[in-house]
Design a protein around this motif. Sequence first.
Motif: not given
Length: 264
Positions: A191-193, A171-184
């Motif tokens: 742009a994502h990079a 499982r990969i998790d970016y914690g509190a930053a997940t929503r900010e960093l996830a590429w969806v």
Amino acid sequence: MILVAARLAGIVAALLIALPIHLLWRLLRLPSPWPRWYLGTLGWIIGARRRTVGTPLRRNVVFVANHLSWMDIPILAGRTGSAFVAKAELRAVPLVGWLCTLNRTIFVRREDRMAVTEQIATLRAALAEAWAITIFPEGTTGDGTQLLPFKAPLLAVLDPPPPGVLVQPVRIDYGAATRELAWVGDEPGTAHALRVLRRRGSFIATLTFCAPFDPAAHGGRKAIAAEARARIAAAGGMEAARVDSPTVEPANLDSGGVEAAASL
């Protein structure tokens, strides 16, 4: 843009350090630790401070992981030295495709049904050399709050599995930053990079290595995909169709977030 420029300069500097030494190692036919070092360093430069839960296997393993961003690759490779299975289109991307080859990326053409047998043979050959390989069976990136369905055909190399090979869900998790960093969504890759490179500060990237299991005991790729997905979901409280009890070892924080340990 100053932060972006500084991070890009750091990425290039790390490459200029690692690449000549890597080529020398290859010339001498020595196992090279430098792709792993470089990818781990790249993860650190973009702000990832890696935290490991559980113990990753070193060889004869297929890591099956959820997928949040292109950052998953340097972060996970820096910890495990794993090669990756990626779509063939990535091979044609300038610089990125070439860098992928340094880490022995296995490129597959998912839409080419005529080449499936050949691609499975390539994966089996890699496993026969005792590599560690990572597959992202969601087939795309998610937002980190729920697991997308696992595409069982991506696990065809495990049906039947090569002798002695285990599956270890991650499982990969970016914690509190997940929503900010996830590429969806349909955000362009460039742009994502840039969004990632512009983000100030660091973030904790937690890799949870669940207990490995023998794919031969699970009766085919669909059952293997379901078992891996359930273990990843249980490890992080994510939504999934099945949920098993998590089995992970005590956490440890990787020193400095970067390793140049065991050779590939």
